[in-house]
Design a protein around this motif. Structure first.
Motif, PDB file in Angstrom:
ATOM      1  N   ARG A 167      -8.250  -2.624  -6.887  1.00 48.31           N
ATOM      2  CA  ARG A 167      -7.887  -1.543  -6.328  1.00 48.31           C
ATOM      3  C   ARG A 167      -7.290  -0.544  -7.273  1.00 48.31           C
ATOM      4  O   ARG A 167      -6.353  -0.945  -8.207  1.00 48.31           O
ATOM      5  CB  ARG A 167      -6.839  -1.698  -5.361  1.00 48.31           C
ATOM      6  CG  ARG A 167      -7.058  -2.431  -3.963  1.00 48.31           C
ATOM      7  CD  ARG A 167      -6.006  -2.404  -2.895  1.00 48.31           C
ATOM      8  NE  ARG A 167      -5.087  -3.445  -3.503  1.00 48.31           N
ATOM      9  CZ  ARG A 167      -4.055  -3.955  -2.892  1.00 48.31           C
ATOM     10  NH1 ARG A 167      -3.784  -3.097  -1.843  1.00 48.31           N
ATOM     11  NH2 ARG A 167      -3.206  -4.882  -3.235  1.00 48.31           N
ATOM     12  N   THR A 191     -14.266  -1.036   3.445  1.00 52.63           N
ATOM     13  CA  THR A 191     -13.247  -1.381   4.237  1.00 52.63           C
ATOM     14  C   THR A 191     -12.097  -0.082   4.807  1.00 52.63           C
ATOM     15  O   THR A 191     -12.370   1.027   4.137  1.00 52.63           O
ATOM     16  CB  THR A 191     -12.362  -2.505   3.521  1.00 52.63           C
ATOM     17  OG1 THR A 191     -11.226  -3.318   4.523  1.00 52.63           O
ATOM     18  CG2 THR A 191     -11.523  -1.840   2.445  1.00 52.63           C
ATOM     19  N   ARG A 192     -11.382  -0.599   5.484  1.00 53.01           N
ATOM     20  CA  ARG A 192     -10.201   0.611   5.974  1.00 53.01           C
ATOM     21  C   ARG A 192      -9.787   1.107   4.473  1.00 53.01           C
ATOM     22  O   ARG A 192      -9.105   0.433   3.724  1.00 53.01           O
ATOM     23  CB  ARG A 192      -9.455  -0.150   7.036  1.00 53.01           C
ATOM     24  CG  ARG A 192     -10.038  -0.393   8.346  1.00 53.01           C
ATOM     25  CD  ARG A 192      -9.025  -0.785   9.197  1.00 53.01           C
ATOM     26  NE  ARG A 192      -9.646  -1.520  10.437  1.00 53.01           N
ATOM     27  CZ  ARG A 192      -9.002  -1.660  11.406  1.00 53.01           C
ATOM     28  NH1 ARG A 192      -7.561  -1.562  11.531  1.00 53.01           N
ATOM     29  NH2 ARG A 192      -9.584  -2.518  12.408  1.00 53.01           N
ATOM     30  N   GLU A 194      -6.580   2.252   4.344  1.00 52.33           N
ATOM     31  CA  GLU A 194      -5.378   2.003   4.252  1.00 52.33           C
ATOM     32  C   GLU A 194      -5.176   0.627   3.640  1.00 52.33           C
ATOM     33  O   GLU A 194      -4.217   0.521   2.985  1.00 52.33           O
ATOM     34  CB  GLU A 194      -4.533   1.825   5.537  1.00 52.33           C
ATOM     35  CG  GLU A 194      -5.153   1.094   6.553  1.00 52.33           C
ATOM     36  CD  GLU A 194      -6.212   1.522   7.724  1.00 52.33           C
ATOM     37  OE1 GLU A 194      -6.298   1.143   8.904  1.00 52.33           O
ATOM     38  OE2 GLU A 194      -7.166   2.585   7.090  1.00 52.33           O
ATOM     39  N   TYR A 195      -6.206  -0.115   3.651  1.00 54.45           N
ATOM     40  CA  TYR A 195      -6.136  -1.364   2.704  1.00 54.45           C
ATOM     41  C   TYR A 195      -6.255  -1.293   1.248  1.00 54.45           C
ATOM     42  O   TYR A 195      -5.614  -2.312   0.685  1.00 54.45           O
ATOM     43  CB  TYR A 195      -7.324  -2.318   3.118  1.00 54.45           C
ATOM     44  CG  TYR A 195      -7.050  -2.804   4.453  1.00 54.45           C
ATOM     45  CD1 TYR A 195      -6.076  -2.637   5.532  1.00 54.45           C
ATOM     46  CD2 TYR A 195      -8.251  -3.299   5.263  1.00 54.45           C
ATOM     47  CE1 TYR A 195      -5.973  -3.021   6.958  1.00 54.45           C
ATOM     48  CE2 TYR A 195      -8.242  -3.617   6.508  1.00 54.45           C
ATOM     49  CZ  TYR A 195      -7.264  -3.559   7.409  1.00 54.45           C
ATOM     50  OH  TYR A 195      -7.269  -4.102   8.655  1.00 54.45           O
ATOM     51  N   PHE A 200      -0.106  -2.624   1.047  1.00 54.18           N
ATOM     52  CA  PHE A 200      -1.044  -4.074   1.557  1.00 54.18           C
ATOM     53  C   PHE A 200      -0.785  -4.980   0.172  1.00 54.18           C
ATOM     54  O   PHE A 200      -1.259  -4.773  -0.772  1.00 54.18           O
ATOM     55  CB  PHE A 200      -2.382  -3.668   1.799  1.00 54.18           C
ATOM     56  CG  PHE A 200      -2.243  -2.940   3.230  1.00 54.18           C
ATOM     57  CD1 PHE A 200      -2.367  -3.894   4.539  1.00 54.18           C
ATOM     58  CD2 PHE A 200      -2.008  -1.622   3.380  1.00 54.18           C
ATOM     59  CE1 PHE A 200      -2.385  -3.417   5.631  1.00 54.18           C
ATOM     60  CE2 PHE A 200      -1.889  -1.193   4.761  1.00 54.18           C
ATOM     61  CZ  PHE A 200      -1.971  -2.077   5.991  1.00 54.18           C
ATOM     62  N   TRP A 202      -2.737  -8.435  -1.020  1.00 47.52           N
ATOM     63  CA  TRP A 202      -3.867  -9.230  -0.902  1.00 47.52           C
ATOM     64  C   TRP A 202      -3.879 -10.599  -1.759  1.00 47.52           C
ATOM     65  O   TRP A 202      -3.313 -10.665  -2.545  1.00 47.52           O
ATOM     66  CB  TRP A 202      -5.379  -8.547  -1.523  1.00 47.52           C
ATOM     67  CG  TRP A 202      -5.725  -7.350  -0.826  1.00 47.52           C
ATOM     68  CD1 TRP A 202      -5.197  -6.051  -0.660  1.00 47.52           C
ATOM     69  CD2 TRP A 202      -7.135  -7.344  -0.406  1.00 47.52           C
ATOM     70  NE1 TRP A 202      -6.137  -5.238   0.073  1.00 47.52           N
ATOM     71  CE2 TRP A 202      -7.262  -5.872   0.315  1.00 47.52           C
ATOM     72  CE3 TRP A 202      -8.096  -8.054  -0.311  1.00 47.52           C
ATOM     73  CZ2 TRP A 202      -8.433  -5.816   0.773  1.00 47.52           C
ATOM     74  CZ3 TRP A 202      -9.484  -7.629   0.284  1.00 47.52           C
ATOM     75  CH2 TRP A 202      -9.306  -6.368   0.927  1.00 47.52           C
ATOM     76  N   VAL A 216      -4.600 -10.022   3.927  1.00 48.66           N
ATOM     77  CA  VAL A 216      -4.506  -8.566   3.832  1.00 48.66           C
ATOM     78  C   VAL A 216      -3.114  -8.247   4.896  1.00 48.66           C
ATOM     79  O   VAL A 216      -3.227  -8.248   5.962  1.00 48.66           O
ATOM     80  CB  VAL A 216      -5.314  -7.563   3.972  1.00 48.66           C
ATOM     81  CG1 VAL A 216      -5.122  -6.448   3.560  1.00 48.66           C
ATOM     82  CG2 VAL A 216      -6.718  -8.140   3.013  1.00 48.66           C
ATOM     83  N   GLU A 218       0.545  -5.893   5.356  1.00 50.55           N
ATOM     84  CA  GLU A 218       1.291  -4.836   5.006  1.00 50.55           C
ATOM     85  C   GLU A 218       2.728  -5.352   4.637  1.00 50.55           C
ATOM     86  O   GLU A 218       3.247  -6.290   5.349  1.00 50.55           O
ATOM     87  CB  GLU A 218       1.253  -4.096   6.209  1.00 50.55           C
ATOM     88  CG  GLU A 218       1.578  -2.253   5.639  1.00 50.55           C
ATOM     89  CD  GLU A 218       1.259  -1.604   6.884  1.00 50.55           C
ATOM     90  OE1 GLU A 218       1.434  -0.493   6.846  1.00 50.55           O
ATOM     91  OE2 GLU A 218       0.964  -1.843   7.972  1.00 50.55           O
ATOM     92  N   THR A 224       0.799  -4.140   9.392  1.00 54.07           N
ATOM     93  CA  THR A 224      -0.459  -4.928   9.900  1.00 54.07           C
ATOM     94  C   THR A 224      -1.023  -5.862   9.184  1.00 54.07           C
ATOM     95  O   THR A 224      -0.704  -5.860   8.040  1.00 54.07           O
ATOM     96  CB  THR A 224      -1.634  -3.618   9.662  1.00 54.07           C
ATOM     97  OG1 THR A 224      -1.242  -2.648  10.461  1.00 54.07           O
ATOM     98  CG2 THR A 224      -3.114  -4.026  10.193  1.00 54.07           C
ATOM     99  N   ASN A 225      -1.627  -7.032   9.571  1.00 53.92           N
ATOM    100  CA  ASN A 225      -2.026  -8.022   8.977  1.00 53.92           C
ATOM    101  C   ASN A 225      -3.273  -8.586   9.357  1.00 53.92           C
ATOM    102  O   ASN A 225      -3.482  -8.900  10.696  1.00 53.92           O
ATOM    103  CB  ASN A 225      -0.918  -9.312   9.283  1.00 53.92           C
ATOM    104  CG  ASN A 225       0.582  -9.095   8.990  1.00 53.92           C
ATOM    105  OD1 ASN A 225       0.840  -8.963   7.793  1.00 53.92           O
ATOM    106  ND2 ASN A 225       1.274  -8.907   9.753  1.00 53.92           N
ATOM    107  N   GLU A 239     -14.052  -8.362   9.016  1.00 54.47           N
ATOM    108  CA  GLU A 239     -12.717  -8.496   9.106  1.00 54.47           C
ATOM    109  C   GLU A 239     -12.494  -9.317  10.441  1.00 54.47           C
ATOM    110  O   GLU A 239     -12.908  -9.123  11.468  1.00 54.47           O
ATOM    111  CB  GLU A 239     -12.095  -7.107   9.241  1.00 54.47           C
ATOM    112  CG  GLU A 239     -10.534  -7.182   9.445  1.00 54.47           C
ATOM    113  CD  GLU A 239      -9.865  -5.760   9.825  1.00 54.47           C
ATOM    114  OE1 GLU A 239      -9.428  -5.542  10.536  1.00 54.47           O
ATOM    115  OE2 GLU A 239     -10.430  -4.808   8.922  1.00 54.47           O
TER     116      GLU A 239
END
Length: 359
Positions: A167, A191-192, A194-195, A200, A202, A216, A218, A224-225, A239
């Motif tokens: 990232r 992927t989304r 926000e990830y 987040f 990883w 993944v 938050e 979010t998980n 996912e």
């Protein structure tokens, strides 16, 4: 056992190699290579290494590697007393800076290592001492903590590979290193958005049943998980949901491969943790058992579930490497099942093999 009157000298070399030497400890294979040129050639084939590795994945060959500021040590595991046995000091065969090394992933005796002062990635077998630099002049094979994720796996062609998820400034890059061809290549993954945020976390990848699994999560209460799955043969991502655990406190997950079935220790809570064990069936999680709440643990000794053992006890390892046990009434298993990464302490649980980091 040999029949009466038959000695080792009477056995064909093929029988000695395929039926006897594939069962000896990894370090003894190295010594056996010096017997003669024929044995060296036979014990160096990929078929021998593959068979020997499959027969080495037993509890007696497991070791714990721990790294501190001064030393790197390998410890036996004493199952009867739930403790470490005598240790031996390991000398790193590669250049490093004051033991500033992180173990990111492990598989079949290979460790994926990051040299924190240069961000370089290596594959290393601590049993044979062989290693391979994975970094390249075109910026492949460099790892940034808290932004990247690593997973080790073996594909259907028995090629050991490293999946590197990067990232960088809101952009995701996914790369695969192949031991067979000794190079990196890019693969697509959407992927989304926000990830991609540093909010987040990883996890390292856990290899199970032909798939790499990444948690993944938050980094705050009620975040979010999810679980990201990578099919190592089709090279497709998908996912799946996290187990349905309460989100009233901090939620942590630890993935383990138990006899080629994926399990997760899911912990919730703040000052007291509740921990459930779940198993993945298809794309859905089934609860296996729950453990009693763990009494408050000093934040200076904050810990993670790392593995469990034959007598049904769960093990908790603190940042300082101290082991605590949680007694459980559960079906016995055969050996330790380690998490991929000690979040609080540098080390790994690995199996002694002769698998090489290079061809």
């Amino acid at each position: 056992m040999l029949n009466e009157g038959i000695t080792m000298a009477d056995l064909p070399v093929h029988t000695i190699v395929s039926e006897i030497l594939t069962r000896v400890p990894a370090k003894d294979v190295g010594r056996s290579k010096s017997v003669c040129k024929q044995w060296y050639a036979l014990l160096s084939t990929q078929d021998f290494v593959r068979i020997h590795c499959s027969r080495s994945l037993v509890s007696s060959n497991q070791r714990v590697l721990l790294i501190d500021d001064l030393t790197c040590s390998v410890h036996l595991i004493i199952f009867q007393s739930n403790d470490y046995g005598p240790s031996s000091i390991v000398t790193f065969p590669f250049h490093h800076h004051n033991n500033d090394i992180s173990i990111l992933s492990h598989l079949n005796g290979l460790l994926c290592v990051c040299l924190n002062h240069t961000y370089e990635l290596l594959l290393w077998n601590p049993t044979t001492t062989a290693f391979k630099h994975l970094s390249t002049p075109d910026s492949h094979g460099f790892y940034i903590n808290n932004l990247d994720a690593i997973g080790l796996y073996v594909d259907a062609d028995d090629d050991y590979k490293v999946l590197h998820i990067k990232r960088r400034s809101g952009v995701l890059g996914v790369y695969v290193y192949s031991r067979e061809v000794d190079s990196w290549r890019n693969i697509p993954f959407i992927t989304r958005q926000e990830y991609l945020s540093p909010h987040f976390n990883w996890s390292a990848g856990t290899f199970c049943g032909g798939t790499l699994y990444f948690l993944v999560c938050e980094c705050w209460v009620g975040g979010t998980n999810v679980v990201i799955c990578f099919d190592v043969n089709s090279e497709q991502f998908k996912e799946i949901s996290f187990p349905p655990v309460p989100s009233t406190g901090m939620v942590q997950g630890v993935l383990v491969n138990v006899k080629n079935e994926l399990h997760m220790f899911a912990s919730t809570g703040m000052f007291e943790m509740t921990i459930d064990l779940w198993t993945l069936q298809g794309d859905y999680w089934i609860k296996v058992l729950s453990c009693p709440s763990i009494p408050p643990i000093s934040l200076s000794l904050w810990c993670d579930i790392t593995h469990y053992v034959t007598n049904g006890n769960w093990f908790v390892m603190t940042k300082l490497g101290k082991l605590f046990t949680i007694e459980m009434d559960m079906k016995p298993f055969e050996w330790f099942y380690p998490v991929t990464w000690f979040r609080g302490f540098k080390g790994a649980v690995f199996v002694e093999t002769i698998v090489s980091p290079s061809i």
